[in-house]
Every structure is written in C-alpha cells, then in structure tokens.
Design an enzyme around this catalytic site. Structure first.
Site, PDB file in Angstrom:
ATOM      1  CD  GLU B  69     -85.445 -16.108 -15.637  1.00  0.00           C
ATOM      2  OE1 GLU B  69     -84.426 -16.706 -15.997  1.00  0.00           O
ATOM      3  OE2 GLU B  69     -86.270 -15.616 -16.428  1.00  0.00           O
ATOM      4  CG  ASP B  80     -89.066  -8.304 -22.606  1.00  0.00           C
ATOM      5  OD1 ASP B  80     -89.036  -9.542 -22.487  1.00  0.00           O
ATOM      6  OD2 ASP B  80     -88.445  -7.525 -21.863  1.00  0.00           O
ATOM      7  CE1 TYR B 194     -83.447 -17.238 -21.796  1.00  0.00           C
ATOM      8  CE2 TYR B 194     -83.925 -16.811 -19.487  1.00  0.00           C
ATOM      9  CZ  TYR B 194     -84.339 -16.900 -20.807  1.00  0.00           C
ATOM     10  OH  TYR B 194     -85.646 -16.651 -21.131  1.00  0.00           O
TER      11      TYR B 194
END
Lengths: 402, 292
Positions: B69, B80, B194
């Site tokens: 990725e 994040d 995912y």
C-alpha cells in the site's frame, strides 16, 4: 440485497455540498447521533428541558438592541444588535452546547470531546459538561492557546482537560483533527460535541437547528419594534454557526438580504486569509473539496493539500466553511465578503466607543462590513447585526491597538 | 459531485475487478492455495522522497510483502496516529503529490509485479478528478485504491470510474460497523476487505484486541473476499496468530517508524526488508489458514 446509497445521499446535502466523509469507524456513531437527534426532536420532554436551560442557565432570550449612537455615527440605516454576547459564557456557542450536551446524556455518553479556536466553544462545552456532570476534553491549537489564554484558564477552572495541538498551523483545523482522532478511539464512551455547522452529516444540521433560535427571536423582536422585517442581516462566518443561526428564520423572506463576513486576514494570497466564499474580492485558493467530513469550499493547493490560514480572530481562522453557507452563496441567497485584520480591530474600537460594547474579534468583522455599507443605505432601511460574542477574551490582542 | 448513473453493484463473491484477474486477486488465490497468511506493507510515499520510496518498495517486495500500500500523503490525516502523521508531514513538505505517487507506480512497474494499492484520503483524488485519477492510476499499473475517508454511501462515481479501469475498490470495515453496513461495504468492495482491528487511529500497539476473532467471524458472514486486518499490527507475535483469523495482516506504522529512524535510504530499505522477512516468517510458521 437492496442498494441504498442513493437514498442515503439525499440526506445531509445542501445542493451538492455537505455529505459524510469519514473513516468507517465513525459511520455507525454518526448514524446513531442522527437517530437519537430525530427522536429527541420529537420528544416534548427534551425540548422542555432544553428551553429551561436556555432560559434559566444561559439567559435567553437575548435582547435585540437598537444601536442609536452607532446608527447616528454611520449615518445610514437603522441598526439593531442581536446581543448573543450577553449569554452565559459570552457567546452564542452555548446554544448548541446545551442541545448537544443533552443529546450526549440521552445517548448514555459520559464524556464529551470538543475542538476550539477562539476558546468560546471550548468554554461553553466545559460549562455545559460541568452543569450536566460529564467529563470534558478540549483540543486547542497552541497558537490559539497563546492568544486566547483567558479562555484556557476558564476551561481548566471548569474542570475540563485542555490539550494543546502543535501540528500544522496550530489553530482550529488542527484542533479538529485531534478531536476526531480522540473520538475515533473513544467512540463508544464519548460524544464529539462539534462547535460549528461543519463536519459530517448530521452535524451541520444539528448545530444549525440549535442555533436557529437566534434568528427566530430576532424575527419576532424586530417585528415588535419596527412592525416589519429587516432589510439586511450581518454576521461573521468562520464555520458559520452564528450566521446560519441568524439567517435561518429569514431564508423564506426574499426581501431580507444576508451578508456573511469572513476573515480577510492580512492579504489575498493563499495562507494570508480565511476567505472561502469571498473569491469575487480577489481572495485566492478556495475550491470545493472534502475536509474533516464535509464537501464544501476549502482553501487548498492545486494538489488538494489543505492550506494554512491567517486571521487576527482565532474563531474565523479556518480553511473550510459550513456546507450550507456554500450552498447559500452558490444560489446567491446570501452574499459573502471579507474584511482585513486591521478593519476588524478598528470596528471593535468603534462599537466599544459608540455603544459601550466590546465585541469579540470575530463579531467585529461583521461590524466592519456594516461600517462600509451602512452609510450608503437609506435612513429607513433596517439592519440586524449579530454580536455573536463579547471581546473580553481578546483583550490581550486588542490592548496592543488601544 | 455528479449524479452519474448508479452502477449495478458487483457481486460480493468476486475477488478481482479485472477481466483477466487482477494482481491482487491472483496473489490472494496463491496464498489461499498455500494456506498462508498474506503480508501487506504500508509505506507513506514521498517519505523522505519518492526515489527513496521506490527503493524501499522494491526491497519490501523482494523480502516477501504480498501487497504494498502506497500512502498518499495528506495535510490532515485524521485517521492516522503520530508516526504516519509525521511521515505524511515530511512527504507533503517535500512536495509529494498524488500525481507524483502515480508516477512512482509507473516506474515501479518496470521492476516488480507486486500488487500495488494507492491508500489516500479522498480530497487529493477529488482535486485530480475522479475520472482522470482512475485513468492515470490504472495506466500506471496500480491495482487497487483505498480512500480512508470515503464510505460506499459517497462513492458511486468513484466506484464506477475505478471499476471501469479494472481497479479494485477496497473499503474499510470497523468494529463499530453494523451488520447493515457490513453488507453494504462487502457489496461495494473488490480485491479484499480491510478490517480495522480496533477503534482508533493507526499506530503500533502491544497486543491484538481480544474481540478480534469474533469480529472477523462476523465480517466473514457477509463476504467471500479475502480479509486483511490492520491498525496496531506490528510484531511477528501478532502475525503468528492472525493466520487463524484473517487472510492477510497489514503492517504500516512499524515500517514507517523504521524509515524515520534510518540514517540513509539504503539503511531504511534494509530495515524494512528485515522487518518484512521476520513478519513473513511468522506468517508462514504461525497458525496457518490451513490448520485453523
């Protein structure tokens, strides 16, 4: 299995703007918030409790004051001031915080998270958390903590944890990023008490609904005082909650013109201002894009990196604008303009000396635009300007100019 | 946002978007036949430079990463944690753009056939234009795209454009996702799903969440797509037990931290390769899919 995307898309959109752009972890909580809010709205007990808090705790209704000396000073339209600065905690932010605080209780969440720029939303959240017995964490850019120190101390006195955010331009946008990270981590126990008409659906709708009382009161008050509707509304626009709060009750009245005033900062190039909708005046860098959950006008580079912004006013210093404002601008229903830092400072001084009101630097932007236009208006035209907050918090900045 | 015609959703059992089978689907079939847990490596593109990322990706592929990725850096990475935030900030400051990352894919394709997924926030894609993005990313040799802050509700145009160019659309599923949402996401995903292992942002954690196996089983009820688990996966110990739960493990912050620590690009590539070899060994020697 039926494909539901198109139905979902209908909701939370203002024309093409708005929507819900968040990591998957936040989708179910946003759906829950939307559902609980819809239930609360239909529940008379909820509304009664909110009304009581607004009246007995926050100090509603706020006055609509005829500003006789300012009217005389500017020599044009008759000017009325909607005095949100007189509310408990010193700004309109408490309207939304009380509403969302009750929603948090209804959802069984014991903790609220907030971002704050000028500190007014942080103070209002800390206040409501104390009143309702919730724990409270507020994220604030370190630059804003410096320039709004008084509000940092107020939040801490009220029992809130204030966490400085040292990323990016160290202002509101960075505080929102950090608040979202906290929320995505503690989503099962915490409610994100977002302070403006920003973020993913249903926030722009919920915050507007809790703020629209400003315009509903003003509409009644002006009809009592003048036996007719106003001709012009003025309000500053950061995310845009006080402006949408004033505008909303008048959107159906086509004779009422609306002006939203953004921060022109210190220049028109990207990074020097926070004017997202006032492109006609030459402010550079705003295009539709997605920031922090919503599709709206965003100050950004050609490659889609979000720009830093500047304003003397921490509450207007933000790269995006509420999606409903983007739609009002596109339809031409409201006009958006920007004033520079020094004009806002001068306007704060003018309002202090003509009316005995020290406005927040945010609200002073609206006063500055009014000062440009009122002298050209006829004497029988009527203006309502929202004094969204008071200027005590800005004394350190203002005292440099006295 | 155009109101383009809504495509008929692709079947949830389809494991690749391409007419002849994409690299992602092929790799997962190979892993499945071998009974082996896959390893997906996330690397922030442009940290410290795109050239460096190119070298690191080749080293990672050589060391056994099954899918890579490429993180497209963004100024406001809300999903994040601190490690990837810092990497993103360095890459943005260095002038990395989405177009630059796509160029990197093009140059990588001259050297490796490892499946490449672009991992981006939505705004850079939107600013490039969804059609143009799909066209250039596909032409460069990318295999799939994951947009962190884009869920199926807002993704009609995106899915149409990407599927038309044989790009897999990978969406996230989370511990908070309701069954209704899992069904919708499974229906809109191709390549793999995912699974975010826990509520929170990216970053290394000491242990795997206790409810992960139950969560993975719940997700499996809605899809036959391979399931990759990420967020907080960093050590061989984590990976060694995931074989019984998932089809692949995603490791990101641990690799990005190695790049941050390294003094030179070669040292960064070496450290990432070492990490991947250790993780891959754990994936092969731990609980395998076959024994689970």
């Amino acid at each position: 299995m039926s494909y539901t995307a198109n139905v979902v898309r209908e909701r939370g959109r203002y024309g093409p703007y708005g929507g819900r752009y968040v990591p998957e972890t936040l989708m179910a909580p946003l759906e829950e918030l939307e559902r609980v809010y819809a239930e609360a709205r239909a529940d008379r007990g909820f509304q009664a409790e909110l009304d009581s808090l607004l009246h007995n705790f926050a100090g509603r209704p706020t006055p609509l004051q005829f500003a006789s000396r300012l009217t005389e000073h500017l020599g044009g339209a008759r000017i009325y001031l909607k005095r949100e600065d007189l509310l408990h905690t010193g700004a309109h932010k408490i309207n939304n915080c009380l509403g969302q605080g009750l929603l948090a209780v209804r959802m069984g969440k014991k903790r609220v998270i907030a971002e704050t720029g000028a500190g007014q939303h942080g103070v209002a959240t800390a206040t409501v958390a104390a009143r309702l017995g919730l724990t409270c964490t507020v994220y604030m850019g370190t630059e804003d903590m410096e320039r709004q120190r008084l509000n940092v101390n107020r939040m801490r006195l009220l029992g809130a944890e204030v966490i400085g955010v040292d990323a990016g331009s160290k202002t509101l946008k960075d505080a929102i990023n950090e608040a979202m990270r906290d929320w995505v981590t503690n989503v099962r126990t915490s409610h994100y008490l977002l302070g403006s008409v920003l973020g993913a659906h249903p926030y722009p709708m919920i915050v507007r609904d809790f703020q629209k009382i400003i315009g509903e009161e003003a509409r009644e008050q002006i009809q009592r005082a003048e036996k007719r509707l106003p001709d012009h509304l003025f309000a500053c626009v950061g995310g845009g909650s006080n402006a949408i709060g004033l505008f909303h009750a008048f959107l159906g009245d086509s004779s009422v013109k609306m002006v939203g005033v953004e921060a022109g900062g210190r220049g028109k190039s990207l990074g020097e201002h926070a004017a997202r909708l006032a492109a006609a005046e030459g402010f550079v860098g705003a295009r539709p894009g997605v920031l922090q959950g919503t599709y709206t006008f965003v100050l950004q580079s050609a490659n889609g990196q979000i720009a830093t912004t500047h304003s003397v006013s921490a509450g207007l210093d933000y790269a995006a604008v509420g999606p409903e404002h983007a739609w009002l601008a596109e339809q031409g229903r409201a006009e958006y303009t920007a004033v520079m830092d020094d004009e806002a400072i001068a306007a704060a001084k003018m309002l202090a000396r003509t009316e005995g009101i020290i406005p927040a630097l945010e609200s002073a932007h609206a006063v500055a635009e009014l000062a440009r236009r009122a002298p050209k208006m006829k004497k029988d035209e009527i203006v309502i300007l929202n004094v969204s907050g008071r200027g005590d918090k800005d004394m350190e900045t203002l005292s440099r100019y006295v | 946002m155009s109101d383009a015609a809504i495509p008929k959703p692709t079947s949830g059992t389809q494991t690749f978007a391409g007419k002849t089978g994409g690299r992602i689907g092929r790799r997962f079939r190979e892993l499945s036949e071998a009974g082996e847990l896959g390893l997906i490596a996330y690397i922030t593109a442009g940290d410290p430079s795109l050239d460096a990322t190119g070298k690191i990706v080749l080293a990672a592929a050589e060391a056994g990463a099954d899918v890579i990725e490429l993180g497209v850096p963004f100024s406001d990475p809300v999903a994040d944690g601190p490690t990837i935030q810092r990497a993103s900030e360095r890459a943005v400051r260095g002038g990395t753009t989405l177009a630059g990352v796509i160029e990197l894919v093009r140059s990588l394709r001259m050297h490796t056939q490892v499946p490449l997924v672009l991992f981006s926030y939505f705004n850079p894609i939107l600013q490039m234009g969804i059609e143009k993005f799909a066209e250039t990313a596909s032409a460069a040799g990318a295999d799939g795209v994951l947009a962190t802050d884009l869920t199926p509700e807002e993704a009609d145009e995106y899915r149409t454009a990407l599927h038309a160019r044989d790009l897999d659309t990978i969406f996230l599923v989370a511990p908070t996702s309701t069954d209704t949402r899992l069904a919708l996401i499974a229906e809109c995903s191709t390549g793999f799903l995912y699974l975010i292992s826990r509520t929170g942002v990216t970053g290394e954690r000491a242990s795997l969440p206790e409810d992960l196996p139950a969560l993975a089983r719940r997700v499996r009820r809605f899809t036959k797509l391979p399931l990759a688990v990420g967020f907080g996966i960093s050590s061989p110990e984590h990976v060694s037990v995931l074989g019984g739960i998932a089809d692949a493990a995603v490791v990101g912050s641990a690799l990005v931290a190695e790049i941050e620590k390294a003094a030179t690009v070669n040292a960064a590539a070496g450290a990432v390769a070492d990490r991947i070899r250790a993780l891959k060994r754990a994936a092969r020697e731990g609980i395998s899919k076959r024994s689970a």
